[in-house]
Design an enzyme around this catalytic site. Structure first.
Site, PDB file in Angstrom:
ATOM      1  N   HIS A   1      55.229 -35.752  -5.646  1.00  0.00           N
ATOM      2  CA  HIS A   1      55.659 -37.078  -5.187  1.00  0.00           C
ATOM      3  C   HIS A   1      56.975 -37.436  -5.861  1.00  0.00           C
ATOM      4  CE1 HIS A   1      53.033 -37.451  -8.694  1.00  0.00           C
ATOM      5  NE2 HIS A   1      53.764 -38.495  -9.060  1.00  0.00           N
TER       6      HIS A   1
ATOM      7  N   THR B   1      50.549 -37.066 -13.718  1.00  0.00           N
ATOM      8  CA  THR B   1      49.112 -37.369 -13.715  1.00  0.00           C
ATOM      9  C   THR B   1      48.461 -37.040 -12.367  1.00  0.00           C
ATOM     10  OG1 THR B   1      49.593 -39.668 -13.100  1.00  0.00           O
ATOM     11  CG2 THR B   1      49.291 -39.208 -15.446  1.00  0.00           C
TER      12      THR B   1
ATOM     13  N   ASP C   1      53.777 -48.098  -5.528  1.00  0.00           N
ATOM     14  CA  ASP C   1      53.022 -47.603  -6.676  1.00  0.00           C
ATOM     15  C   ASP C   1      52.075 -48.711  -7.145  1.00  0.00           C
ATOM     16  OD1 ASP C   1      53.543 -45.122  -8.935  1.00  0.00           O
ATOM     17  OD2 ASP C   1      52.386 -46.871  -9.580  1.00  0.00           O
TER      18      ASP C   1
HETATM   19  P1  AMP Z   1      52.950 -39.165 -12.056  1.00  0.00           P
HETATM   20  O1  AMP Z   1      52.642 -39.654 -13.445  1.00  0.00           O
HETATM   21  O2  AMP Z   1      54.378 -38.766 -11.846  1.00  0.00           O
HETATM   22  O3  AMP Z   1      51.956 -38.107 -11.624  1.00  0.00           O
HETATM   23  O4  AMP Z   1      52.783 -40.435 -11.135  1.00  0.00           O
HETATM   24  C1  AMP Z   1      51.601 -40.831 -10.541  1.00  0.00           C
HETATM   25  C2  AMP Z   1      51.835 -42.232 -10.054  1.00  0.00           C
HETATM   26  O5  AMP Z   1      50.860 -42.517  -9.077  1.00  0.00           O
HETATM   27  C3  AMP Z   1      51.719 -43.302 -11.139  1.00  0.00           C
HETATM   28  O6  AMP Z   1      52.914 -44.058 -11.202  1.00  0.00           O
HETATM   29  C4  AMP Z   1      50.531 -44.153 -10.681  1.00  0.00           C
HETATM   30  O7  AMP Z   1      50.696 -45.514 -10.959  1.00  0.00           O
HETATM   31  C5  AMP Z   1      50.510 -43.870  -9.197  1.00  0.00           C
HETATM   32  N1  AMP Z   1      49.204 -44.008  -8.541  1.00  0.00           N
HETATM   33  C6  AMP Z   1      48.022 -43.463  -8.930  1.00  0.00           C
HETATM   34  N2  AMP Z   1      47.038 -43.797  -8.077  1.00  0.00           N
HETATM   35  C7  AMP Z   1      47.623 -44.566  -7.106  1.00  0.00           C
HETATM   36  C8  AMP Z   1      47.140 -45.230  -5.939  1.00  0.00           C
HETATM   37  N3  AMP Z   1      45.845 -45.170  -5.576  1.00  0.00           N
HETATM   38  N4  AMP Z   1      48.019 -45.933  -5.186  1.00  0.00           N
HETATM   39  C9  AMP Z   1      49.317 -45.998  -5.525  1.00  0.00           C
HETATM   40  N5  AMP Z   1      49.845 -45.389  -6.609  1.00  0.00           N
HETATM   41  C10 AMP Z   1      49.010 -44.700  -7.400  1.00  0.00           C
END
Ligand code: AMP
Ligand code: ZN
Length: 108
Positions: free
Chosen positions: A97, A92, A28
């Site tokens: 995932h 988000t 992450d």
């Molecule tokens: P969620 O809030 O459950 O949708 O989690 C989305 C996660 O994706 C968050 O923890 C972000 O930090 C992570 N995230 C967003 N963009 C990226 C990226 N380009 N590479 C790795 N993690 C990411």
């Protein structure tokens, strides 16, 4: 294409810890624990409520592969899985995932 589809396609860089036909495990980008990975099915769908048989097989595959990677990911002492679903959970990225959190004693 969503950000995770771009990562799966290799259009956005990521730190990939594992990959097979159905899923990837990456670090992450904004870790919320000492160790924070994301297990991302390659097929785009946002919610568990959009599950069909093939997707259920993929989620099952993810859930059986994660414990097999436990040592490699530095999670010998345990880990927590989180799947955020929808607005109230603060989802988000609208591509399913599984957060994998550990590397420390996690606060609830
Ligand atoms: P969620 O809030 O459950 O949708 O989690 C989305 C996660 O994706 C968050 O923890 C972000 O930090 C992570 N995230 C967003 N963009 C990226 C990226 N380009 N590479 C790795 N993690 C990411
Ligand atoms: Zn996607």
């Amino acid at each position: 294409m969503c950000v995770f589809c771009k990562i799966v396609a290799g259009e956005i860089p990521s730190t990939k810890m594992y990959e097979d036909d159905e899923m990837i495990v990456i670090k992450d980008i904004e870790p919320k624990a000492n160790k924070h990975y994301l297990c991302i099915p390659k097929e785009h769908f946002a919610l568990l409520s959009e599950m069909d048989e093939k997707r259920a097989e993929t989620v099952k595959h993810c859930l059986s592969k994660i414990p097999a990677l436990q040592k490699e990911l530095g999670l010998e002492n345990g880990y927590r899985l989180v799947i955020n679903q929808g607005e109230d959970a603060g989802q988000t990225v609208h591509h399913l995932h599984i957060h994998i959190l550990g590397g420390e004693i996690l606060p609830w």
